[in-house]
Design an enzyme around this catalytic site. Sequence first.
Site, PDB file in Angstrom:
ATOM      1  N   ARG A 163       0.830  -1.213   0.000  1.00 55.34           N
ATOM      2  CA  ARG A 163       0.000   0.000   0.000  1.00 55.34           C
ATOM      3  C   ARG A 163       0.870   1.272   0.000  1.00 55.34           C
ATOM      4  O   ARG A 163       0.519   2.278   0.613  1.00 55.34           O
ATOM      5  CB  ARG A 163      -0.930   0.017   1.229  1.00 55.34           C
ATOM      6  CG  ARG A 163      -1.971  -1.086   1.254  1.00 55.34           C
ATOM      7  CD  ARG A 163      -2.968  -0.959   0.119  1.00 55.34           C
ATOM      8  NE  ARG A 163      -4.130  -1.800   0.301  1.00 55.34           N
ATOM      9  CZ  ARG A 163      -4.215  -3.077  -0.050  1.00 55.34           C
ATOM     10  NH1 ARG A 163      -3.187  -3.686  -0.619  1.00 55.34           N
ATOM     11  NH2 ARG A 163      -5.326  -3.757   0.139  1.00 55.34           N
ATOM     12  N   SER A 235     -11.070  -1.235   2.856  1.00 57.95           N
ATOM     13  CA  SER A 235     -10.310  -1.283   4.115  1.00 57.95           C
ATOM     14  C   SER A 235     -10.069   0.138   4.599  1.00 57.95           C
ATOM     15  O   SER A 235      -9.457   0.931   3.887  1.00 57.95           O
ATOM     16  CB  SER A 235      -8.940  -1.929   3.893  1.00 57.95           C
ATOM     17  OG  SER A 235      -9.077  -3.218   3.389  1.00 57.95           O
ATOM     18  N   GLU A 332      -5.831   3.686   6.152  1.00 55.87           N
ATOM     19  CA  GLU A 332      -5.329   3.453   4.806  1.00 55.87           C
ATOM     20  C   GLU A 332      -5.956   4.489   3.871  1.00 55.87           C
ATOM     21  O   GLU A 332      -5.421   4.806   2.815  1.00 55.87           O
ATOM     22  CB  GLU A 332      -5.763   2.039   4.396  1.00 55.87           C
ATOM     23  CG  GLU A 332      -5.099   1.476   3.181  1.00 55.87           C
ATOM     24  CD  GLU A 332      -6.105   0.967   2.183  1.00 55.87           C
ATOM     25  OE1 GLU A 332      -6.729   1.799   1.511  1.00 55.87           O
ATOM     26  OE2 GLU A 332      -6.246  -0.262   2.082  1.00 55.87           O
TER      27      GLU A 332
END
Length: 336
Positions: A163, A235, A332
């Site tokens: 990520r 998420s 995130e």
Amino acid sequence: MIRYYENIDISERNSFHVRQVAKRLVEFDRAEELPELFERYGSESWYVLSGGNNILFTKDVEQLLITPCDDRIEVISESETAVRVKVGAGVEWDDLVAWSVERELWGIENLSLIPGKAGAAPVQNIGAYGVEAKDTIRAVEMYFVEGGNFVTLAAEHCGFGYRESVFKHSLKGRVIITAIEIELSKTPNPRLGYGDVVREVEARGGATLANIRDAICSIRRSKLPDTAVLGNAGSFFKNPVVESEVAERLLAKYPDMPHYPAQEEGKVKLAAGWLIDKAGMKGAKKGNVAVHERQALVLVNLGGATGSEVIEFAYEVVATVKERFAIEISPEVNIL
Ligand code: EPU
């Protein structure tokens, strides 16, 4: 073409569906229009709003929002074994996956149904079921705003990690991604090692591209809420990467705790969803915000939540996990 909007409601342009207003928003179809766009509407402060699937707006937006809309998929070269494809930043990621599966091209089938546009894929190096965007991205095309020039950056210079990429760090706020170049393979390469994937694929008759796509879509649909029904940004938290001693300490107490090797040596990736779940927060609710009842990693807008309500609740989740496990999870999602 360039389209310009003022005082526009952006609740349908973010998957959390928080109701905020953007003072100025501009959409463009072609990379070549960017110099003109900045000449006409440019300001010191701008932000790229792509599909709005990984962003939480906490207030009205003063910055100029810029939305890339180039939705062309073009084969740029082909060999006996592989195909290189240029994908406009405005292509819906899942349309690209469907396109490649229809043409029997391997590489991104495990990334089926990830919401968002192709131009956003390299920013957080989207990933699912053991595959990441970086595995197929070969180059990223972008416009450098300061210099007013176009640059193609090879994947090895994109700083891809879990990520992570340079687009979240040194290039943040400096470039506008206009296209990605990916390489897809003509040779079958099923990657079924993650979770329930192998079982779901076998149940469909084996590892064909169509079966893998179908299996992944069905697994995702069973766990992840549909943004059209329940606002969310996938998420909300990243899976924390911790020192191996920290993971061992927890494993001694919770032997069933999911954990995965991290890219960095001596580190272990834990499952934020499991930590939140185990801390008793799955399904927890405050006002119009909740931890999704089928996947604790996802926060949902039950209807009418503001961005600040979401963020406030998110930090309660962080605090509860910290109290229980002494591990700090972090968002995130981009918060604006
Ligand atoms: N778990 C729980 N309770 C929960 C959620 C998860 O116990 O409520 C456990 C699961 O049983 C499993 C582990 O935690 O053992 C990991 O869960 P899962 O396989 O569902 O995936 P994840 O690590 O939570 C990541 C990505 C997802 C991606 C899936 C599948 C991140 C932050 N998320 O989730 O990506 O779809 O893997 O590969 O890395 C996204 O980025 O928006 C996203 C959805």
